[in-house]
Write an enzyme that holds these catalytic residues in place. Structure first.
Site, PDB file in Angstrom:
ATOM      1  CB  CYS A   1      57.509  14.604  31.430  1.00 55.68           C
ATOM      2  SG  CYS A   1      56.571  15.830  30.230  1.00 55.68           S
TER       3      CYS A   1
ATOM      4  CB  CYS B   1      51.223  14.439  29.544  1.00 58.83           C
ATOM      5  SG  CYS B   1      52.380  15.249  29.003  1.00 58.83           S
TER       6      CYS B   1
ATOM      7  CG  ASN C   1      34.384  44.447  48.988  1.00 58.25           C
ATOM      8  OD1 ASN C   1      33.492  44.186  47.624  1.00 58.25           O
ATOM      9  ND2 ASN C   1      35.361  44.302  49.715  1.00 58.25           N
TER      10      ASN C   1
ATOM     11  CG  HIS D   1      44.334  31.857  45.804  1.00 57.01           C
ATOM     12  ND1 HIS D   1      42.888  32.601  45.225  1.00 57.01           N
ATOM     13  CD2 HIS D   1      44.559  31.557  46.496  1.00 57.01           C
ATOM     14  CE1 HIS D   1      43.280  32.999  46.889  1.00 57.01           C
ATOM     15  NE2 HIS D   1      44.631  32.698  47.568  1.00 57.01           N
TER      16      HIS D   1
ATOM     17  CB  ILE E   1      42.766  30.818  39.059  1.00 55.74           C
ATOM     18  CG1 ILE E   1      41.103  30.941  38.681  1.00 55.74           C
ATOM     19  CG2 ILE E   1      42.911  31.132  40.305  1.00 55.74           C
ATOM     20  CD1 ILE E   1      41.630  29.242  39.282  1.00 55.74           C
TER      21      ILE E   1
ATOM     22  CD  GLN F   1      41.591  36.749  47.830  1.00 53.99           C
ATOM     23  OE1 GLN F   1      41.154  38.105  47.707  1.00 53.99           O
ATOM     24  NE2 GLN F   1      41.496  36.269  48.596  1.00 53.99           N
TER      25      GLN F   1
ATOM     26  CB  THR G   1      31.032  38.996  40.335  1.00 53.99           C
ATOM     27  OG1 THR G   1      31.379  40.348  41.103  1.00 53.99           O
ATOM     28  CG2 THR G   1      31.864  37.825  40.808  1.00 53.99           C
TER      29      THR G   1
END
Length: 239
Positions: free
Chosen positions: A132, A150, A214, A121, A105, A103, A28
């Protein structure tokens, strides 16, 4: 806070086997919205809730709508690593940090220079043809229209991210578990520790230097050996 920071700094200085486990709060501060904060994606308005759109069922049934949301909200390709990403990469170069378990991506840990990263993740930077298995980068998805196909066989291209209703990659989980179970210091930051099975990884830690960083409380706070509350980027920049 000063006493907690002094303890954290001492543990980091003395350790050669740190593992970091992070969630959305790590990104963030690079401008990538999370899902559960007041300003996160869960609190914005769409035709369908984000958790519905990001499910395997929705991807299969309404693929074009999935991609409209995905391109708009999940691809933050201009985001840059922040102080937390940079410090973790530095610790790895110095031989202090063994692995990052994330976690997220967005690939920002790798962009900062981290090499041993377990992406629970998946990653927006890996995409593959379901027919393919040809590979494509995130820019290919961003620059495509409708459902990306593709170039080699015309099959649908799917992001290598874990959608709701999909299981986590076995090899990635195995690597994360091994790293955490052998860690001297486990630092957990920027995660609510409410999403399973990822949150359950804390159970594999067998040491006595569990650090939780945190901005808000988590269900696991009582298990921590050290609690540090605040911005993870700011805290890491002081280490």
């Amino acid at each position: 806070m000063t006493e907690a920071m002094d303890t954290l700094k001492q543990w980091v200085d003395e350790s050669g086997n740190i593992v970091f486990f992070g969630g959305a709060g790590v990104s963030t501060e690079s401008g990538i919205p999370d899902f559960r904060s007041v300003d996160g994606l869960y609190h914005q308005q769409y035709d369908y809730p984000p958790e519905t759109i990001l499910s395997r069922t929705f991807y299969r049934k309404k693929t074009e709508e999935f991609y409209r949301f995905y391109r708009a909200k999940m691809l933050a390709l201009d985001a840059k690593p922040n102080a937390a990403h940079e410090k973790l990469a530095q610790w790895e170069r110095e031989g202090k940090l063994r692995a990052v378990v994330t976690q997220n991506i967005d690939g920002l840990h790798q962009a900062a220079g981290s090499r041993t990263v377990y992406e629970l993740h998946g990653s927006v930077h890996r995409n593959y043809c379901e027919r393919c298995h040809a590979l494509y980068d995130a820019a290919y998805i961003r620059d495509s229209e409708g459902v990306p196909v593709c170039e080699k066989c015309g099959g649908p291209v799917k992001p290598d991210v874990v959608l709701y209703e999909e299981g986590l990659d076995t090899a990635t989980m195995r690597g994360a578990i091994q790293a955490i179970s052998h860690a001297d210091v486990l630092i957990i930051g920027g995660t609510s520790l409410t999403v399973y099975p990822a949150a359950g990884l804390i159970d594999y830690y067998e040491g006595h230097k569990l650090v939780l960083i945190n901005k808000s409380v988590t269900p696991m706070d009582s298990r921590a050996d050290l609690l540090v509350q605040g911005s993870i980027g700011e805290i890491f920049s002081r280490l």
